[in-house]
Write a protein that holds these residues in place. Structure first.
Motif, mmCIF file in Angstrom:
data_model
loop_
_atom_site.group_PDB
_atom_site.id
_atom_site.type_symbol
_atom_site.label_atom_id
_atom_site.label_comp_id
_atom_site.label_asym_id
_atom_site.label_seq_id
_atom_site.Cartn_x
_atom_site.Cartn_y
_atom_site.Cartn_z
ATOM 1 N N VAL A 39 1.657 -0.246 -5.381
ATOM 2 C CA VAL A 39 2.067 -1.647 -4.668
ATOM 3 C C VAL A 39 2.307 -1.119 -3.233
ATOM 4 O O VAL A 39 1.998 -1.697 -2.099
ATOM 5 C CB VAL A 39 3.096 -2.626 -5.087
ATOM 6 N N VAL A 40 3.052 -0.156 -2.645
ATOM 7 C CA VAL A 40 3.318 0.198 -1.306
ATOM 8 C C VAL A 40 2.100 0.578 -0.677
ATOM 9 O O VAL A 40 1.778 -0.020 0.465
ATOM 10 C CB VAL A 40 4.167 1.709 -1.560
ATOM 11 N N ALA A 41 1.027 1.378 -1.426
ATOM 12 C CA ALA A 41 -0.475 1.732 -0.882
ATOM 13 C C ALA A 41 -1.073 0.193 -0.626
ATOM 14 O O ALA A 41 -1.886 0.095 0.127
ATOM 15 C CB ALA A 41 -0.815 2.698 -1.671
ATOM 16 N N LEU A 42 -0.923 -0.648 -1.479
ATOM 17 C CA LEU A 42 -1.575 -1.936 -1.563
ATOM 18 C C LEU A 42 -1.031 -2.575 -0.333
ATOM 19 O O LEU A 42 -1.749 -3.384 0.171
ATOM 20 C CB LEU A 42 -1.244 -2.876 -2.578
ATOM 21 N N ALA A 43 0.369 -2.679 -0.003
ATOM 22 C CA ALA A 43 0.807 -3.127 1.168
ATOM 23 C C ALA A 43 0.377 -2.775 2.512
ATOM 24 O O ALA A 43 -0.145 -3.241 3.319
ATOM 25 C CB ALA A 43 2.211 -3.329 1.045
ATOM 26 N N ASP A 44 0.288 -1.210 2.525
ATOM 27 C CA ASP A 44 -0.330 -0.408 3.639
ATOM 28 C C ASP A 44 -1.854 -0.803 3.774
ATOM 29 O O ASP A 44 -2.071 -1.109 4.828
ATOM 30 C CB ASP A 44 0.015 0.895 3.639
ATOM 31 N N GLU A 45 -2.340 -1.046 2.791
ATOM 32 C CA GLU A 45 -3.988 -1.129 2.757
ATOM 33 C C GLU A 45 -4.415 -2.683 3.252
ATOM 34 O O GLU A 45 -5.169 -2.697 3.773
ATOM 35 C CB GLU A 45 -4.633 -0.895 1.390
ATOM 36 N N SER A 46 -3.441 -3.475 2.710
ATOM 37 C CA SER A 46 -3.712 -4.949 3.165
ATOM 38 C C SER A 46 -3.146 -5.262 4.483
ATOM 39 O O SER A 46 -3.632 -6.292 5.250
ATOM 40 C CB SER A 46 -3.180 -5.971 2.072
ATOM 41 N N GLY A 47 -2.159 -4.596 5.055
ATOM 42 C CA GLY A 47 -1.384 -4.938 6.211
ATOM 43 C C GLY A 47 -0.391 -5.848 6.006
ATOM 44 O O GLY A 47 0.031 -6.515 7.089
ATOM 45 N N ILE A 48 0.054 -6.223 5.121
ATOM 46 C CA ILE A 48 0.786 -7.224 4.482
ATOM 47 C C ILE A 48 2.147 -6.761 4.188
ATOM 48 O O ILE A 48 2.020 -5.727 3.115
ATOM 49 C CB ILE A 48 0.198 -8.330 3.598
ATOM 50 N N PRO A 49 3.318 -6.966 4.524
ATOM 51 C CA PRO A 49 4.645 -6.426 3.968
ATOM 52 C C PRO A 49 4.882 -6.512 2.532
ATOM 53 O O PRO A 49 4.438 -7.614 1.895
ATOM 54 C CB PRO A 49 5.523 -7.229 4.738
ATOM 55 N N ARG A 50 5.235 -5.635 1.797
ATOM 56 C CA ARG A 50 5.467 -5.693 0.301
ATOM 57 C C ARG A 50 6.344 -6.624 -0.359
ATOM 58 O O ARG A 50 5.882 -7.500 -1.005
ATOM 59 C CB ARG A 50 6.158 -4.256 -0.120
ATOM 60 N N GLN A 51 7.377 -6.956 0.688
ATOM 61 C CA GLN A 51 8.061 -8.239 0.200
ATOM 62 C C GLN A 51 7.148 -9.387 0.222
ATOM 63 O O GLN A 51 7.346 -10.406 -0.568
ATOM 64 C CB GLN A 51 9.252 -8.384 1.271
ATOM 65 N N ARG A 52 6.410 -9.682 1.196
ATOM 66 C CA ARG A 52 5.485 -10.862 1.382
ATOM 67 C C ARG A 52 4.494 -10.795 0.240
ATOM 68 O O ARG A 52 4.109 -11.847 -0.380
ATOM 69 C CB ARG A 52 4.911 -10.983 2.663
ATOM 70 N N LEU A 53 4.099 -9.799 -0.079
ATOM 71 C CA LEU A 53 3.172 -9.645 -1.238
ATOM 72 C C LEU A 53 3.663 -10.251 -2.571
ATOM 73 O O LEU A 53 3.359 -11.039 -3.445
ATOM 74 C CB LEU A 53 2.679 -8.247 -1.568
ATOM 75 N N TYR A 54 4.878 -9.547 -3.033
ATOM 76 C CA TYR A 54 5.606 -10.266 -4.110
ATOM 77 C C TYR A 54 6.206 -11.628 -4.060
ATOM 78 O O TYR A 54 6.056 -12.264 -4.863
ATOM 79 C CB TYR A 54 7.011 -9.269 -4.176
ATOM 80 N N GLU A 55 6.565 -12.330 -2.937
ATOM 81 C CA GLU A 55 6.951 -13.455 -2.724
ATOM 82 C C GLU A 55 5.717 -14.503 -2.720
ATOM 83 O O GLU A 55 5.788 -15.600 -3.399
ATOM 84 C CB GLU A 55 7.808 -13.645 -1.304
ATOM 85 N N HIS A 56 4.748 -14.238 -1.984
ATOM 86 C CA HIS A 56 3.778 -15.104 -1.832
ATOM 87 C C HIS A 56 2.506 -14.759 -2.569
ATOM 88 O O HIS A 56 1.551 -15.677 -2.982
ATOM 89 C CB HIS A 56 3.297 -15.378 -0.492
ATOM 90 N N HIS A 57 2.379 -13.648 -2.974
ATOM 91 C CA HIS A 57 0.866 -13.140 -3.861
ATOM 92 C C HIS A 57 1.393 -12.250 -4.814
ATOM 93 O O HIS A 57 0.744 -11.450 -5.394
ATOM 94 C CB HIS A 57 0.131 -12.336 -2.949
ATOM 95 N N GLY A 58 2.443 -12.935 -5.701
ATOM 96 C CA GLY A 58 2.743 -12.225 -6.881
ATOM 97 C C GLY A 58 1.709 -12.054 -8.168
ATOM 98 O O GLY A 58 1.480 -11.165 -8.793
ATOM 99 N N ASP A 59 0.820 -13.030 -7.980
ATOM 100 C CA ASP A 59 -0.322 -13.100 -9.278
ATOM 101 C C ASP A 59 -1.294 -11.988 -8.665
ATOM 102 O O ASP A 59 -1.739 -11.243 -9.682
ATOM 103 C CB ASP A 59 -1.183 -14.467 -9.280
ATOM 104 N N LEU A 60 -1.660 -11.863 -7.575
ATOM 105 C CA LEU A 60 -2.426 -10.562 -7.084
ATOM 106 C C LEU A 60 -1.710 -9.345 -7.196
ATOM 107 O O LEU A 60 -2.432 -8.370 -7.671
ATOM 108 C CB LEU A 60 -2.827 -10.788 -5.671
ATOM 109 N N VAL A 61 -0.551 -9.161 -6.961
ATOM 110 C CA VAL A 61 0.285 -7.897 -7.383
ATOM 111 C C VAL A 61 0.166 -7.501 -8.925
ATOM 112 O O VAL A 61 -0.061 -6.576 -9.405
ATOM 113 C CB VAL A 61 1.606 -8.046 -6.920
ATOM 114 N N ASN A 62 0.157 -8.610 -9.653
ATOM 115 C CA ASN A 62 0.199 -8.471 -11.323
ATOM 116 C C ASN A 62 -1.066 -8.069 -11.544
ATOM 117 O O ASN A 62 -1.585 -7.041 -12.318
ATOM 118 C CB ASN A 62 0.551 -9.631 -11.707
ATOM 119 N N GLU A 63 -2.178 -8.558 -11.125
ATOM 120 C CA GLU A 63 -3.609 -8.444 -11.174
ATOM 121 C C GLU A 63 -3.696 -7.078 -10.588
ATOM 122 O O GLU A 63 -4.318 -6.241 -11.350
ATOM 123 C CB GLU A 63 -4.411 -8.985 -10.569
ATOM 124 N N PHE A 64 -3.340 -6.535 -9.629
ATOM 125 C CA PHE A 64 -3.413 -5.017 -9.050
ATOM 126 C C PHE A 64 -2.868 -4.123 -10.218
ATOM 127 O O PHE A 64 -3.468 -3.024 -10.496
ATOM 128 C CB PHE A 64 -2.980 -4.947 -7.770
#
Length: 135
Positions: A39-64
């Motif tokens: 997930v750290v690499a996903l955050a770096d790759e997308s350019g979106i902070p990891r906390q925001r990924l979990y808060e606003h895009h949790g479904d995509l994190v789970n899919e990942f």
């Protein structure tokens, strides 16, 4: 555009960035990260902070995590998954059997009460209160 419209557009843009990052990591074509399937690499790759990924895009994190993050499945994990499926199936069977037996108990209690009334006339049997209430 309204404030809500801007926020929705931003969220849609972020979702697209995350989807693109997932695809790049899955295809081993990382551009902005180490390429690790985390997930750290996903955050770096997308350019979106990891906390925001979990808060606003949790479904995509789970899919990942499901599609990319797990990597190869070891035989032990596969065996445990099989055991889990069997245990869940057995649990469902036990729940169904329990419901059936409870129904039989109610029927038999009614029959016993009826027979007691028929044979004793004035004697009425009152069941004892249970120590533990039914669940």
């Amino acid at each position: 555009m309204t404030i809500l419209g801007d926020a929705a557009a931003r969220k849609d843009e972020e979702r697209q960035q995350v989807q693109d990052a997932i695809n790049r990591l899955r295809d081993n074509k990382a551009e902005r990260s180490s390429g690790a399937r985390t997930v750290v690499a996903l955050a770096d790759e997308s350019g979106i902070p990891r906390q925001r990924l979990y808060e606003h895009h949790g479904d995509l994190v789970n899919e990942f995590k499901v599609t990319v993050g797990c990597g190869p499945v070891t035989p032990n994990v596969e065996a445990l998954r099989g055991q889990l499926v069997q245990a869940q199936k057995h649990n469902q069977e036990l729940v169904a059997e329990n419901a059936q037996l409870r129904g039989k108990i109610k029927t038999l209690c009614a029959v016993i009460t009826e027979l007691t009334h028929e044979t004793s006339g004035a004697n009425v049997v009152v069941s004892m209160p249970r120590k533990y209430p039914r669940r």
